[in-house]
Design an enzyme around this catalytic site. Structure first.
Site, short mmCIF file in Angstrom:
data_model
loop_
_atom_site.label_atom_id
_atom_site.label_comp_id
_atom_site.label_asym_id
_atom_site.label_seq_id
_atom_site.Cartn_x
_atom_site.Cartn_y
_atom_site.Cartn_z
N ASP A 179 9.76 -0.99 -11.60
CA ASP A 179 8.70 -1.54 -12.43
C ASP A 179 8.23 -0.47 -13.42
O ASP A 179 9.06 0.22 -14.02
CB ASP A 179 7.56 -2.08 -11.55
CG ASP A 179 6.61 -3.01 -12.29
OD1 ASP A 179 6.89 -4.22 -12.36
OD2 ASP A 179 5.60 -2.51 -12.80
N TYR A 307 -0.36 -1.92 -19.58
CA TYR A 307 0.38 -2.85 -20.42
C TYR A 307 -0.08 -2.75 -21.87
O TYR A 307 0.74 -2.78 -22.80
CB TYR A 307 0.19 -4.28 -19.91
CG TYR A 307 0.93 -4.57 -18.63
CD1 TYR A 307 2.08 -5.34 -18.64
CD2 TYR A 307 0.49 -4.08 -17.40
CE1 TYR A 307 2.78 -5.61 -17.47
CE2 TYR A 307 1.17 -4.34 -16.23
CZ TYR A 307 2.32 -5.11 -16.27
OH TYR A 307 3.00 -5.36 -15.11
N HIS A 358 11.98 -7.32 -6.15
CA HIS A 358 11.33 -6.38 -7.06
C HIS A 358 10.65 -5.23 -6.31
O HIS A 358 10.60 -4.11 -6.80
CB HIS A 358 10.31 -7.15 -7.89
CG HIS A 358 9.67 -6.36 -8.97
ND1 HIS A 358 10.35 -5.93 -10.08
CD2 HIS A 358 8.38 -5.92 -9.12
CE1 HIS A 358 9.54 -5.26 -10.87
NE2 HIS A 358 8.33 -5.24 -10.32
#
Length: 380
Positions: A179, A307, A358
Site C-alpha cells: 500500500d 492521499y 492486500h
C-alpha cells in the site's frame, strides 16, 4: 546534541474507553443495504455484529498489553514525533529490516510476523534468515505525531525513514512495504541507495505499455479487469481522502462506528476471504485492534491527508535498486512479471503465492514470512 530515542508504551485513559462504549451504545444505525453483493458497502448485519463484539466482548486492555509486549519507541525527526516498533534478534548477524504499513493499516498488521522474522531458530527455521525489525507508524497514523503543516509527502516520509535508520546505527538495511508502504519503500530506495540495499514489495506499481495491450496474457487481462473494477467501483475513498480529508474527518472522528465502517469496508473488499467477511481470515479482535489505532488517537483526518499530499503525484519512474515482488491473489492490482521487470530494473525475485490479499502479513503471516525470507536471500 544527539537526538533522543525514548521508550514508549501505549496507555489509554479509562475515560477514553468509557467514551467509546457510550458512543457505541448510542449509535444511530442506517437502514440495510438494498443489494446482497457488497456493492453498496459493508453489509449492515455484519457491521452490527462487529460492533456488538466491540462493545460486549472486545478487551482493549488485553490487546494493549499484546502490543506493548513488543519494544516501542518514539523519536523526533524533521520536527515530528515518530512512533516505531524495534524488535531485535537474538542472532548476531540479523539483517536490519524496515517495514512500512499503509492505509487503512497500522503496525498491528505486522505483529504476527515479528517473532518468526526476528527469531527463526525458535520457529524451527534457518537462523541465517533472521531480521532486526523496525516498524514505524506513518506520520499522522497511530501514535506518531500528526503533521501541523503541509508537505509530508511519500518522499518526505522516506527521508524521515532514512534518518531513522541512520539514527539506529544501520549502515545497510533492507526495506519492505505494501500500500502506501510500497510507495514509501520505493522512494526510500531512490533517496538512500548507499544504505538501502534492496526492497520487497507486496504491492508493486507497474502498468502495461500500449505495446503490451496488443498481446495480453490471460492473467494480464484479469489484472486489468480487476483494476478497472477498482477504478469504477472501489476507489471513491481515495478520491475523497485526496480532495476533502478535513471534511471527512469530522464524522469519522465523532463516530466510532463510522470510523470502523470506513476502515473495515476496505478489509471486506481487499482481504482474500470466502465472501463471509474478513473475520473469516483475520480475527475480530485483530480487526478492531487496527481500528483502535485510528479511533483512540483520532487520526481520521491526519491519516487521510497522505492521499491529499501524494495521490496526485505518483512516481512511476524506473527503480534501479535490487527489488523483490510478491503478488498475492487478492491484491487490488496484480501486475505481471513482464510489467514489473520494466519498471524495477534489478528484479531479483518475483512470486505469486496461492493465498492472501492486500493485507498480506495480517492475513497469511506464514506465507508472508516465507516470501520475505526468500526475497531477501536474493538481496543480502
Amino acid at each position: 546534541m544527539k537526538p533522543s530515542i525514548e521508550p514508549f508504551a501505549i496507555h489509554v485513559a479509562d475515560a477514553a474507553l468509557d467514551d467509546l462504549a457510550e458512543r457505541l451504545q448510542r449509535t444511530r444505525w442506517s437502514e440495510a443495504e438494498l443489494v446482497d453483493d457488497g456493492s453498496q458497502g459493508v453489509p449492515l448485519a455484519w457491521m452490527r455484529n462487529i460492533c456488538e463484539h466491540w462493545l460486549e466482548h472486545y478487551d482493549w486492555r488485553s490487546r494493549e498489553a499484546r502490543i506493548n509486549a513488543w519494544p516501542q519507541f518514539r523519536t523526533e525527526i524533521d520536527g515530528l514525533g515518530i512512533h516505531f516498533l524495534h524488535v531485535r534478534s537474538p542472532e548476531s548477524n540479523a539483517t536490519p529490516l524496515l517495514m512500512t504499513h499503509g492505509w487503512p493499516g497500522s503496525i498491528v498488521e505486522f505483529l504476527k510476523v515479528l517473532g518468526p522474522l526476528t527469531d527463526p531458530r525458535a520457529h524451527g527455521c534457518d537462523p541465517a534468515d533472521a531480521f532486526e525489525v523496525i516498524c514505524p507508524s506513518l506520520p499522522g497514523y497511530g501514535f506518531s505525531d500528526k503533521p501541523s503543516e503541509t508537505g509530508w509527502s511519500v518522499e518526505r516520509i522516506a527521508r524521515a525513514w532514512a534518518q531513522l535508520m541512520a539514527r539506529l546505527g544501520h549502515e545497510r538495511y533492507l526495506a519492505q512495504g505494501g500500500d502506501w508502504g510500497s510507495m514509501v519503500t520505493t522512494a526510500l530506495s531512490k533517496l538512500d541507495p548507499e544504505h538501502c540495499a534492496g526492497i520487497h514489495l507486496n504491492m508493486a506499481l507497474a502498468t502495461p505499455t500500449q505495446e503490451d495491450m496488443a498481446q495480453l496474457t490471460e492473467g494480464e487481462r484479469a489484472a486489468l479487469t480487476r483494476m478497472e473494477h477498482y477504478r469504477k467501483h472501489d476507489s471513491g475513498y481515495a478520491k475523497l481522502q485526496a480532495t476533502r480529508p478535513q471534511t471527512l474527518g469530522y464524522g469519522l472522528t465523532d463516530s466510532p462506528v463510522g470510523q470502523a465502517a470506513w476502515i473495515l469496508e476496505k478489509f471486506w473488499s481487499w482481504v482474500d476471504h470466502d465472501g463471509s467477511g474478513p473475520d473469516a481470515v483475520i480475527s475480530r479482535d485483530e480487526l478492531l485492534d487496527n481500528v483502535m489505532l485510528y479511533w483512540l488517537p483520532a487520526t481520521a483526518a491526519s491519516s487521510a491527508r497522505l492521499y491529499w499530499e501524494s495521490l496526485r503525484n505518483f512516481d512511476r519512474e524506473p527503480v534501479t535498486a535490487p527489488t523483490a515482488v510478491s503478488v498475492f491473489p487478492g491484491e487490488i492490482f496484480r501486475p505481471s512479471r513482464h510489467w514489473v521487470e520494466r519498471r524495477y530494473l534489478d528484479l531479483r525475485y518475483f512470486n505469486e503465492p496461492e493465498r492472501g490479499g492486500h493485507f498480506a502479513a495480517f492475513e497469511q503471516p506464514e506465507l508472508f514470512v516465507q516470501e520475505l525470507r526468500a526475497a531477501c536471500r536474493c538481496m543480502r
